[in-house]
Design a protein around this motif. Structure first.
Motif, PDB file in Angstrom:
ATOM      1  N   LEU A  51      -0.527 -39.981 -23.712  1.00 16.47           N
ATOM      2  CA  LEU A  51      -0.200 -40.200 -25.124  1.00 16.47           C
ATOM      3  C   LEU A  51      -0.967 -41.403 -25.673  1.00 16.47           C
ATOM      4  O   LEU A  51      -1.500 -41.355 -26.791  1.00 16.47           O
ATOM      5  N   LYS A  52      -1.028 -42.463 -24.883  1.00 14.83           N
ATOM      6  CA  LYS A  52      -1.784 -43.649 -25.305  1.00 14.83           C
ATOM      7  C   LYS A  52      -3.260 -43.315 -25.504  1.00 14.83           C
ATOM      8  O   LYS A  52      -3.874 -43.709 -26.509  1.00 14.83           O
ATOM      9  N   ARG A  54      -4.614 -40.372 -26.142  1.00 11.20           N
ATOM     10  CA  ARG A  54      -4.785 -39.490 -27.302  1.00 11.20           C
ATOM     11  C   ARG A  54      -4.637 -40.275 -28.609  1.00 11.20           C
ATOM     12  O   ARG A  54      -5.397 -40.072 -29.558  1.00 11.20           O
ATOM     13  N   ASN A  55      -3.647 -41.160 -28.667  1.00 15.59           N
ATOM     14  CA  ASN A  55      -3.437 -41.953 -29.883  1.00 15.59           C
ATOM     15  C   ASN A  55      -4.628 -42.871 -30.174  1.00 15.59           C
ATOM     16  O   ASN A  55      -4.999 -43.077 -31.333  1.00 15.59           O
ATOM     17  N   ASP A  56      -5.218 -43.417 -29.104  1.00 11.40           N
ATOM     18  CA  ASP A  56      -6.405 -44.265 -29.286  1.00 11.40           C
ATOM     19  C   ASP A  56      -7.556 -43.461 -29.880  1.00 11.40           C
ATOM     20  O   ASP A  56      -8.274 -43.941 -30.773  1.00 11.40           O
ATOM     21  N   PHE A  58      -7.298 -40.609 -31.686  1.00  7.30           N
ATOM     22  CA  PHE A  58      -6.959 -40.242 -33.061  1.00  7.30           C
ATOM     23  C   PHE A  58      -7.133 -41.433 -34.015  1.00  7.30           C
ATOM     24  O   PHE A  58      -7.601 -41.277 -35.145  1.00  7.30           O
ATOM     25  N   LYS A  59      -6.764 -42.621 -33.536  1.00  5.07           N
ATOM     26  CA  LYS A  59      -6.886 -43.820 -34.376  1.00  5.07           C
ATOM     27  C   LYS A  59      -8.351 -44.120 -34.687  1.00  5.07           C
ATOM     28  O   LYS A  59      -8.714 -44.410 -35.842  1.00  5.07           O
TER      29      LYS A  59
END
Length: 520
Positions: A51-52, A54-56, A58-59
């Motif tokens: 999740l971390k 993927r979020n990085d 996407f950000k």
């Protein structure tokens, strides 16, 4: 809810990837393997880490700071019933998992008892390594990353190193491998965006934006063992909590045959094929023919290729730029505007009951739909089908989907969707009374019939039509006069997806990998 630091990351939220490799192995020295398992567990990518990551990504995309591909490799591991038995794990009370996919999905050859083969896959189509006669498969290492070279390097530094591959302390034997890659816009080989409309899991996903229609949020126990919504919660061994059953399956896609079959069911395209054949020229379809084939094939799938739902756009793909002959830049933005269908049973101008999407994902058409969903994590394999091969109408290079799904019950998830819905002409809910007495038919893409109606497996060829194939009721594909209801005519199905086997696995939690399995 499941502990994100205890569940493997491909089950949820999924592993970031541009490429993926599946390494199928056999445990040759269980005691040595168990000694290395806690160390291997340290390399596993958890949901928290995935999740971390993927979020990085996407950000950075949102900020416009993503320059090129991020070098990232993730690892997960799962075991078959045979592999868990070698490790001494407490057995699941699950006949489908314990029996394996070969028993569950293949059709009996002449003289074989039906109870040993409970599916419709012709055995000769299966990869030999997945057949029990070849010695079986104990586990699979799933490695996803930015490229295949990065993946190979990581396998050598982790899996091969831990289990001493190549020296006298080796505790595994690599039986078989398959590789896949992500194509632009996440297209699968038939040309549709893949992997959309995934289940929303309570406690893990943001459920605030759901409107109560169509695909509703599901309990975590539908995907993860031992949680609310797991129907076998009191039957599964305690060590299995936070784990999930993994289905791996190879589906070959006959792309040229698919497009020529679509053309054969579209009058404009058919006329153009005949004209080309008479003139001895390669098949070339006009824009008008392609429009008709696009409408027809999208009704088969249930969505337009770039993902726009037919519920909102029943006649034209909003993402297709007719002037440029390509998808617009906003192609993926409208791919999942609705998961709700038109539930007027007499009107199928939008997403037909017979479409692949509605056969395997009926939403409110089926009262208990929520317990039958699964996380889909497949990836394409093989080369993209170029125009010359497509025009020829016959597959020259093998390609398809390395199908992966996760669920707390293989019976509720994969088996229900494939065997009880896709393979049945009157499922998930029989709509015969709404369409002149004709049921909707089997799934037009992955639905199966017996290899031979006499009950004998005589070797259906990959490019051959099914003998005595069921005919599927479907709306007319006339561009000028789209049908509001199902007509009496139906479609003869071609065999355009060929299963080549696979296996059922269990993806344990991190605590099970570190504490339970090494000491079982």
């Amino acid at each position: 809810m499941p502990d994100q630091k205890n569940i493997q990351g491909d089950t949820w939220p999924r592993l970031p990837k541009k490429a993926e490799k599946f390494v199928f192995f056999r445990i040759t020295n269980p005691q040595e393997f168990k000694k290395g398992l806690p160390t291997m567990a340290d390399f596993i990518t958890t949901a928290h880490t995935a999740l971390k990551n993927r979020n990085d990504i996407f950000k950075k995309k949102a900020e416009g700071t993503l320059n090129g591909i991020i070098h990232l490799v993730s690892i997960n591991i799962a075991f078959s019933a045979n592999g868990l038995a070698k490790l001494g794990a407490e057995r699941f009370n699950d006949d489908i998992f314990n029996g394996g996919q070969f028993k569950d999905m293949t059709f009996p050859s002449e003289g074989e008892p039906d109870e040993d083969h409970q599916g419709l896959d012709p055995q000769q189509d299966w990869v030999n390594e997945f057949k029990p006669s070849s010695g079986g498969i104990d586990g699979v290492l799933t490695v996803a990353g930015d490229s295949l070279p990065s993946i190979e390097k990581m396998i050598g530094k982790t899996f091969d190193w831990v289990f001493n591959v190549g020296n006298d302390k080796q505790s595994i034997e690599i039986v078989y491998t398959r590789e896949g890659q992500v194509y632009p816009d996440h297209l699968e080989h038939f040309g549709w965006v893949d992997g959309i409309s995934q289940p929303i899991v309570k406690g893990l996903d943001d459920t605030s934006k759901t409107d109560g229609k169509g695909m509703k949020p599901v309990d975590p126990g539908v995907i993860f063992v031992g949680h609310e919504g797991d129907e076998n919660k009191n039957k599964s061994p305690e060590w299995a909590k936070d784990g999930s059953f993994m289905v791996f399956r190879i589906y070959e896609q006959l792309v040229p045959e698919f497009y020529h079959w679509c053309a054969a069911n579209c009058p404009i395209a058919t006329q153009e094929v005949i004209k080309c054949m008479e003139q001895g020229k390669p098949v070339e379809w006009s824009g008008r023919a392609m429009d008709q084939m696009g409408l027809f094939s999208s009704r088969l799938v249930g969505r337009w290729p770039a993902g726009a739902p037919m519920e909102l756009h029943p006649q034209e793909d909003p993402n297709w730029d007719r002037n440029k002959g390509q998808f617009g830049t906003s192609a993926l933005k409208t791919m999942n505007n609705t998961d709700d269908f038109n539930y007027n049973p007499a009107d199928q101008t939008r997403c037909p009951y017979a479409s692949h999407m509605r056969k395997t994902g009926p939403r409110n058409d089926y009262a208990d739909y929520a317990k039958h969903v699964m996380m889909r994590r497949g990836i394409p394999y093989g080369p993209w089908c170029e125009p010359p091969e497509q025009a020829g109408g016959v597959t020259q290079h093998e390609r398809g989907l390395l199908f992966v799904s996760y669920q707390s019950s293989i019976e509720n998830g994969f088996v229900t969707q494939q065997k009880r819905w896709a393979n049945a002409s009157d499922a998930p809910t029989d709509m015969a009374k709404h369409s002149g007495g004709a049921s909707q038919g089997i799934d037009p893409l992955i639905g199966q019939v017996h290899p031979n109606r006499n009950g004998k497996s005589t070797g259906v060829q990959i490019n051959a039509k099914y003998e005595d194939a069921p005919r599927i009721p479907f709306p007319d594909s006339d561009l000028e006069k789209p049908a509001s209801q199902v007509y009496g005519n139906s479609l003869a199905l071609d065999r355009i997806v060929v299963p080549h086997g696979g296996e059922y696995f269990f993806t344990p939690s991190i605590s099970a990998l570190k504490d339970y399995l090494p000491n079982a």
